[in-house]
Design a protein around this motif. Sequence first.
Motif, PDB file in Angstrom:
ATOM      1  N   LEU A 112     -17.974 -22.381 -36.661  1.00 45.52           N
ATOM      2  CA  LEU A 112     -17.416 -21.922 -35.361  1.00 45.52           C
ATOM      3  C   LEU A 112     -16.624 -20.915 -35.667  1.00 45.52           C
ATOM      4  N   THR A 113     -16.021 -20.826 -36.763  1.00 49.21           N
ATOM      5  CA  THR A 113     -15.344 -19.467 -36.796  1.00 49.21           C
ATOM      6  C   THR A 113     -16.520 -18.005 -37.107  1.00 49.21           C
ATOM      7  N   ALA A 114     -17.436 -18.236 -37.604  1.00 46.28           N
ATOM      8  CA  ALA A 114     -18.342 -17.085 -37.513  1.00 46.28           C
ATOM      9  C   ALA A 114     -19.067 -16.685 -36.212  1.00 46.28           C
ATOM     10  N   ALA A 115     -19.262 -17.724 -35.490  1.00 49.49           N
ATOM     11  CA  ALA A 115     -19.974 -17.638 -34.203  1.00 49.49           C
ATOM     12  C   ALA A 115     -18.929 -17.068 -33.439  1.00 49.49           C
ATOM     13  N   ARG A 116     -17.981 -17.427 -33.317  1.00 52.81           N
ATOM     14  CA  ARG A 116     -16.690 -16.620 -32.546  1.00 52.81           C
ATOM     15  C   ARG A 116     -16.411 -15.346 -32.747  1.00 52.81           C
ATOM     16  N   ALA A 117     -16.330 -14.884 -33.928  1.00 53.55           N
ATOM     17  CA  ALA A 117     -16.211 -13.459 -34.361  1.00 53.55           C
ATOM     18  C   ALA A 117     -17.446 -12.723 -33.991  1.00 53.55           C
ATOM     19  N   LEU A 118     -18.694 -13.143 -34.447  1.00 53.65           N
ATOM     20  CA  LEU A 118     -19.910 -12.556 -33.850  1.00 53.65           C
ATOM     21  C   LEU A 118     -19.988 -12.262 -32.251  1.00 53.65           C
ATOM     22  N   LYS A 119     -19.775 -13.321 -31.640  1.00 48.39           N
ATOM     23  CA  LYS A 119     -19.799 -13.005 -30.181  1.00 48.39           C
ATOM     24  C   LYS A 119     -18.620 -12.046 -29.625  1.00 48.39           C
ATOM     25  N   GLY A 120     -17.704 -12.012 -30.438  1.00 51.52           N
ATOM     26  CA  GLY A 120     -16.486 -10.995 -30.131  1.00 51.52           C
ATOM     27  C   GLY A 120     -16.916  -9.704 -30.385  1.00 51.52           C
ATOM     28  N   VAL A 121     -17.720  -9.545 -31.366  1.00 49.32           N
ATOM     29  CA  VAL A 121     -18.317  -8.330 -31.711  1.00 49.32           C
ATOM     30  C   VAL A 121     -19.568  -7.795 -30.991  1.00 49.32           C
ATOM     31  N   ARG A 122     -20.524  -8.581 -30.716  1.00 45.58           N
ATOM     32  CA  ARG A 122     -21.680  -8.618 -30.234  1.00 45.58           C
ATOM     33  C   ARG A 122     -21.751  -9.754 -29.008  1.00 45.58           C
ATOM     34  N   PRO A 123     -21.289  -9.502 -27.816  1.00 41.26           N
ATOM     35  CA  PRO A 123     -21.279 -10.404 -26.788  1.00 41.26           C
ATOM     36  C   PRO A 123     -22.554 -10.781 -26.145  1.00 41.26           C
ATOM     37  N   GLU A 124     -23.690  -9.508 -26.725  1.00 39.58           N
ATOM     38  CA  GLU A 124     -24.979  -9.997 -26.103  1.00 39.58           C
ATOM     39  C   GLU A 124     -25.958 -10.745 -27.047  1.00 39.58           C
ATOM     40  N   THR A 125     -25.452 -10.779 -28.144  1.00 36.93           N
ATOM     41  CA  THR A 125     -25.815 -12.011 -29.050  1.00 36.93           C
ATOM     42  C   THR A 125     -25.920 -13.364 -28.480  1.00 36.93           C
ATOM     43  N   PHE A 126     -27.219 -13.908 -28.338  1.00 36.53           N
ATOM     44  CA  PHE A 126     -27.333 -15.345 -27.835  1.00 36.53           C
ATOM     45  C   PHE A 126     -27.017 -16.135 -28.952  1.00 36.53           C
TER      46      PHE A 126
END
Length: 601
Positions: A112-126
């Motif tokens: 959850l921590t990694a997914a949230r951070a990734l989405k914050g940096v790259r909102p286009e990532t599914f």
Amino acid sequence: MPGAPLRVALVGPREDPFTDDPDREHRERMLRSFEEICRDIVTFGADYTLSREFLGIEYLAATLRREDRQVAVVGAGNEGLDDKALIARLTAFAPDLAGFSLLYDLQLKSALTAARALKGVRPETFIVFGGPLASAISALLLDTFPFIDAVVEGEGEAAIARLADAVEGRCALDAVPSLVRRSDGGIVKQPRAIPADLDTLPHPARDIIAAIRQRGLPVPSAYLTTSRGCKAFCTFCTVPNIVRGMKDGVYRMRDPRDVVDEIEAVTRDHGVTRFYMADDNFLGYGEASNRRMLAFADEILARGLKINFHAECRVDSLVPETLVRLREAGFDQILFGLESGSAKTLKRWAKGQTVEENEAAVALARALKLDLMPSMILLDWESGLDEVDESIGFVERTRLWRSNQPLWLVNRLKVHCGTAAARRYDNVRGKPDLPPVDAGDAGSLARWCAAATYQRTPIENPHVAAFWSALNGEANRWSVLIDEVLPPLLKTLRETSRGGDRDDALARIKRIATFRRSVGGALAGLMRRLVDAAQEQQNVGCRPEGLDDVARRFVEEFETKLFPEGLDAWLTPKPTGLVAMPGAASRPPARPAEAMSAEIG
């Protein structure tokens, strides 16, 4: 760039131990990276033989690469990546699609921590979650965490391939099998994919092995499957949730020749000659599976492959003649799902096997000189002392404490999301009360993950609870000694033995070896001492008091025989970590026997 291949990151999150429960088993507190295990290893034990390969995402990677997708496989634990390093790796790769595979509750917080951070940096990532845990709580994850776009329930190969098409715009999300996602009308679940024909799947990519080698570490084993699924419905197991709804293919087998082709390729390409068969039930069911096992053994022998392998098996699947053939082919270590020595407990857990079958299986394994790894669960939240006593009697009769890992006998049943045990717990105790969560706050997220995954399941019987607390505290202390303190000490002593202090170093090495050999028998004795004391209290209506002192005194008597000067003094200067575990090591000294006599009987 037009025409560029889809970039997919597949993540096996690291395990993040929960630390707020004093009665947690030692293995969930002492999670070490593979690098740490290799650093301290002296003799290659069971902890070393498992490389913890993420076979599931390696199958997904091979499936996607067959369609020319660009895939990065990240095994965070194997690569020694903390959350910050994992996020950096994912951000640098810049995936269009990121999948997080959740096998266990301990992986949830990191994912959850990694997914949230990734989405914050790259909102286009599914971002999609999958695996047994995600399958069990798919709607909860989507309702709670907006940065998760979807969850795949059950097997993932067909779903991930179709999802990649959808992310590229080649099809709608409604066309992706097994996908759970949000819609205007709420959570939508697509029908699960048809069970995969295992012989049509590509062999898994071996990125995890390559990553271990790149770090200069040895690779003790490769994971491999010869079948998928299980026909049993043990209440504590997550497999029934994965195969739920399947009309066919609940248990599927691979062609033995294809399995051996994979073994030969891994041996040739990666130099690995030991394999962990990650099947839910390696030996399978019925004559067809028995013929498959014989053909598998014959194929290995015919090709002259010098390999060894170990596997998990049900005790009601054993065919002695087949085991003999497998033994000749390199089968040298077996883990039986014995679980309990109590008929009452086995029935409650829907094991579908008897105590007598358990005893016969242990005898057969020893007759074939198979290294036996006993899987035992001493108790659950409903257990009575009578059941615990029966299981301890089983351990004594079968001498399971003679295992190379006797402390693995100290387990209590974990309530896993999506299992029959979880449904039973919900019906009796009520569903977990989930606290508000701020995914950006580590403490808040940890508390939510703990509640969502049943980390607190209090034992109903107070005498059983006292027994467990006293036993587990001492097992935790011994585990620290054996797994963390003694290996580096032994390594130092072996180096010293080559110098001037050879006699003293060799004497200390022998003392350590004697301690290791003796722990199993001491553990069995401690179990018996504690359960007898607990039963005595229960029989006369006493409150469960003083069992910690009973355990402490027993352990002190055992250790004093080997270390008359005291273990702490013998280890001086005390290595870091000796008292790192809460529980027995940090308790005050045991009270005199006369002070306990009024409490114990």
